[in-house]
Design a protein around this motif. Structure first.
Motif, PDB file in Angstrom:
ATOM      1  N   HIS A  65       0.835  -1.205   0.000  1.00  0.00           N
ATOM      2  CA  HIS A  65       0.000   0.000   0.000  1.00  0.00           C
ATOM      3  C   HIS A  65       0.871   1.257   0.000  1.00  0.00           C
ATOM      4  O   HIS A  65       0.761   2.122  -0.872  1.00  0.00           O
ATOM      5  N   ALA A  66       1.768   1.337   0.985  1.00  0.00           N
ATOM      6  CA  ALA A  66       2.629   2.512   1.092  1.00  0.00           C
ATOM      7  C   ALA A  66       3.581   2.622  -0.091  1.00  0.00           C
ATOM      8  O   ALA A  66       3.895   3.726  -0.556  1.00  0.00           O
ATOM      9  N   THR A  67       4.045   1.488  -0.597  1.00  0.00           N
ATOM     10  CA  THR A  67       4.945   1.494  -1.751  1.00  0.00           C
ATOM     11  C   THR A  67       4.271   2.122  -2.957  1.00  0.00           C
ATOM     12  O   THR A  67       4.865   2.941  -3.669  1.00  0.00           O
ATOM     13  N   ALA A  68       3.020   1.743  -3.199  1.00  0.00           N
ATOM     14  CA  ALA A  68       2.290   2.283  -4.345  1.00  0.00           C
ATOM     15  C   ALA A  68       2.089   3.788  -4.222  1.00  0.00           C
ATOM     16  O   ALA A  68       2.232   4.533  -5.199  1.00  0.00           O
ATOM     17  N   LEU A  69       1.773   4.261  -3.016  1.00  0.00           N
ATOM     18  CA  LEU A  69       1.579   5.702  -2.816  1.00  0.00           C
ATOM     19  C   LEU A  69       2.886   6.466  -3.039  1.00  0.00           C
ATOM     20  O   LEU A  69       2.891   7.544  -3.641  1.00  0.00           O
ATOM     21  N   SER A  70       3.979   5.910  -2.541  1.00  0.00           N
ATOM     22  CA  SER A  70       5.284   6.540  -2.735  1.00  0.00           C
ATOM     23  C   SER A  70       5.641   6.599  -4.211  1.00  0.00           C
ATOM     24  O   SER A  70       6.058   7.651  -4.734  1.00  0.00           O
ATOM     25  N   LEU A  71       5.487   5.474  -4.893  1.00  0.00           N
ATOM     26  CA  LEU A  71       5.829   5.423  -6.315  1.00  0.00           C
ATOM     27  C   LEU A  71       4.987   6.403  -7.120  1.00  0.00           C
ATOM     28  O   LEU A  71       5.511   7.095  -8.002  1.00  0.00           O
ATOM     29  N   MET A  72       3.689   6.496  -6.804  1.00  0.00           N
ATOM     30  CA  MET A  72       2.815   7.382  -7.570  1.00  0.00           C
ATOM     31  C   MET A  72       3.263   8.834  -7.442  1.00  0.00           C
ATOM     32  O   MET A  72       3.336   9.563  -8.439  1.00  0.00           O
ATOM     33  N   ALA A  73       3.583   9.259  -6.224  1.00  0.00           N
ATOM     34  CA  ALA A  73       3.988  10.654  -6.020  1.00  0.00           C
ATOM     35  C   ALA A  73       5.322  10.954  -6.690  1.00  0.00           C
ATOM     36  O   ALA A  73       5.493  12.005  -7.322  1.00  0.00           O
ATOM     37  N   LEU A 156      -3.993   7.638  -4.095  1.00  0.00           N
ATOM     38  CA  LEU A 156      -3.151   7.584  -5.291  1.00  0.00           C
ATOM     39  C   LEU A 156      -3.339   8.824  -6.147  1.00  0.00           C
ATOM     40  O   LEU A 156      -2.367   9.387  -6.663  1.00  0.00           O
ATOM     41  N   ARG A 157      -4.570   9.260  -6.294  1.00  0.00           N
ATOM     42  CA  ARG A 157      -4.819  10.491  -7.055  1.00  0.00           C
ATOM     43  C   ARG A 157      -4.251  11.693  -6.328  1.00  0.00           C
ATOM     44  O   ARG A 157      -3.848  12.682  -6.964  1.00  0.00           O
ATOM     45  N   GLY A 158      -4.183  11.621  -4.998  1.00  0.00           N
ATOM     46  CA  GLY A 158      -3.497  12.665  -4.249  1.00  0.00           C
ATOM     47  C   GLY A 158      -2.026  12.732  -4.619  1.00  0.00           C
ATOM     48  O   GLY A 158      -1.431  13.814  -4.671  1.00  0.00           O
ATOM     49  N   GLY A 159      -1.431  11.566  -4.894  1.00  0.00           N
ATOM     50  CA  GLY A 159      -0.053  11.543  -5.378  1.00  0.00           C
ATOM     51  C   GLY A 159       0.082  12.154  -6.756  1.00  0.00           C
ATOM     52  O   GLY A 159       1.071  12.832  -7.054  1.00  0.00           O
ATOM     53  N   LEU A 218       0.342  21.849  -0.323  1.00  0.00           N
ATOM     54  CA  LEU A 218      -0.198  21.286   0.914  1.00  0.00           C
ATOM     55  C   LEU A 218      -1.184  20.185   0.550  1.00  0.00           C
ATOM     56  O   LEU A 218      -2.243  20.448  -0.020  1.00  0.00           O
ATOM     57  N   ARG A 219      -0.824  18.960   0.879  1.00  0.00           N
ATOM     58  CA  ARG A 219      -1.637  17.800   0.521  1.00  0.00           C
ATOM     59  C   ARG A 219      -2.876  17.689   1.405  1.00  0.00           C
ATOM     60  O   ARG A 219      -2.843  18.042   2.590  1.00  0.00           O
ATOM     61  N   ASN A 220      -3.947  17.133   0.835  1.00  0.00           N
ATOM     62  CA  ASN A 220      -5.133  16.741   1.591  1.00  0.00           C
ATOM     63  C   ASN A 220      -5.224  15.230   1.736  1.00  0.00           C
ATOM     64  O   ASN A 220      -6.201  14.722   2.289  1.00  0.00           O
ATOM     65  N   THR A 221      -4.235  14.508   1.211  1.00  0.00           N
ATOM     66  CA  THR A 221      -4.175  13.056   1.352  1.00  0.00           C
ATOM     67  C   THR A 221      -2.792  12.681   1.858  1.00  0.00           C
ATOM     68  O   THR A 221      -1.836  13.443   1.698  1.00  0.00           O
ATOM     69  N   CYS A 222      -2.685  11.490   2.458  1.00  0.00           N
ATOM     70  CA  CYS A 222      -1.420  11.069   3.060  1.00  0.00           C
ATOM     71  C   CYS A 222      -0.717  10.047   2.176  1.00  0.00           C
ATOM     72  O   CYS A 222      -1.356   9.131   1.639  1.00  0.00           O
ATOM     73  N   CYS A 223       0.596  10.183   2.048  1.00  0.00           N
ATOM     74  CA  CYS A 223       1.387   9.246   1.246  1.00  0.00           C
ATOM     75  C   CYS A 223       2.062   8.169   2.093  1.00  0.00           C
ATOM     76  O   CYS A 223       2.757   7.302   1.559  1.00  0.00           O
ATOM     77  N   LEU A 224       1.891   8.219   3.435  1.00  0.00           N
ATOM     78  CA  LEU A 224       2.469   7.234   4.358  1.00  0.00           C
ATOM     79  C   LEU A 224       4.000   7.222   4.354  1.00  0.00           C
ATOM     80  O   LEU A 224       4.615   6.222   4.710  1.00  0.00           O
ATOM     81  N   TYR A 225       4.602   8.346   3.978  1.00  0.00           N
ATOM     82  CA  TYR A 225       6.058   8.414   3.960  1.00  0.00           C
ATOM     83  C   TYR A 225       6.655   8.087   5.327  1.00  0.00           C
ATOM     84  O   TYR A 225       7.711   7.442   5.421  1.00  0.00           O
ATOM     85  N   CYS A 240      -0.782  15.982   5.237  1.00  0.00           N
ATOM     86  CA  CYS A 240      -2.066  16.457   5.746  1.00  0.00           C
ATOM     87  C   CYS A 240      -2.243  16.152   7.232  1.00  0.00           C
ATOM     88  O   CYS A 240      -3.161  16.691   7.869  1.00  0.00           O
ATOM     89  N   LEU A 241      -1.383  15.311   7.807  1.00  0.00           N
ATOM     90  CA  LEU A 241      -1.453  15.019   9.235  1.00  0.00           C
ATOM     91  C   LEU A 241      -0.835  16.132  10.080  1.00  0.00           C
ATOM     92  O   LEU A 241      -0.991  16.155  11.298  1.00  0.00           O
ATOM     93  N   THR A 242      -0.112  17.034   9.445  1.00  0.00           N
ATOM     94  CA  THR A 242       0.507  18.176  10.117  1.00  0.00           C
ATOM     95  C   THR A 242      -0.380  19.401   9.954  1.00  0.00           C
ATOM     96  O   THR A 242      -0.856  19.667   8.850  1.00  0.00           O
TER      97      THR A 242
END
Length: 254
Positions: A65-73, A156-159, A218-225, A240-242
């Protein structure tokens, strides 16, 4: 199709003064390690499988899950950057359909280099830009990553949104910088009509750093970095958690 003269090579090469993400080799590349980007859109194709593993191993991710979000961004922040900045500054749409682009993964994680087949522009303005960067490329890649992994489609679209925003923001931050007011206006134009609600997934704004205005996202979605070894438990600057004011203060101080 009507024939169009190629964009001068120097016009594209000059974009590199705004940062390494805007560098692109011209012509089909030779040598090992290159991936033609349309191969990444093949369902269950080996190229995307390999790129996901490269990202997983290189950043020390704990989940697919986190890998896909990282790769997309990372992907969205690099592959279309040259084309987006060229459109923003010169109004030119490059033919960056996936079959005309290659990437070379970096040794550890991320993307080392990008190559484009030719500098032939396309007619059609912003609608064409949406087709070649979003509808025919980044959004299908997000769909395939969603299908393969547990990553949410909105994340993913946030990325996609954050990556494409960096094409506009990063160019305001180098010693030789583009006009942040101009690029903020062009980003608003680009994202305002973008498909899949990208406009709601984050915000480009201005902060003053060292007496100079720069653009930040400033993101509204989290990439789990923060969940990967590379992140060491720290949120990314755009997270977005900050709280919003803390993000702005951090961007101004960096």
């Amino acid at each position: 199709m009507t024939a169009y003269d190629d964009v001068p090579t120097g016009t594209v090469a000059a974009l590199a003064r705004f940062g390494a993400r805007y560098e692109a080799q011209l012509g089909a590349p030779s040598g090992d390690g290159w991936i033609r980007t349309d191969h990444l859109l093949v369902p269950d194709g080996p190229e995307l499988t390999g790129l996901l593993k490269h990202e997983f191993d290189g950043r020390g991710h704990a989940t697919e899950h986190a890998t896909a979000l990282s790769l997309m961004a990372v992907y969205a922040g690099r592959l279309p950057a040259t084309a987006l900045l060229l459109w923003a500054l010169h109004g030119i749409v490059l033919d960056v359909r996936p079959e005309n682009l290659w990437l070379k993964p970096a040794e550890d994680a991320g993307i080392e280099a990008v190559a484009i087949r030719s500098l032939e522009p396309l007619p059609g303005g912003l609608a064409t830009l949406y087709d070649v960067t979003l509808a025919g490329h980044l959004l299908p890649l997000a769909d395939e990553l969603h299908r393969r992994t547990r990553a949410g489609l909105r994340q993913l679209r946030g990325g996609v949104a954050s990556g494409t925003a960096m094409a506009f923001c990063a160019a305001t931050r180098e010693t030789v910088a583009a006009d942040p007011k101009v690029l903020a206006e062009k980003w608003a134009e680009f994202v305002g009509g973008a498909p899949c609600g990208l406009n709601a997934l984050g915000e480009v704004t201005t902060v003053n750093r060292g007496g100079r205005d720069i653009l930040v996202y400033l993101r509204n979605t989290c990439c789990l970095y923060y969940s990967c070894a590379d992140g060491s438990g720290k949120c990314c600057a755009s997270c977005c958690l900050t709280p919003r004011q803390d993000r702005l203060a951090n961007y101004a101080a960096v």
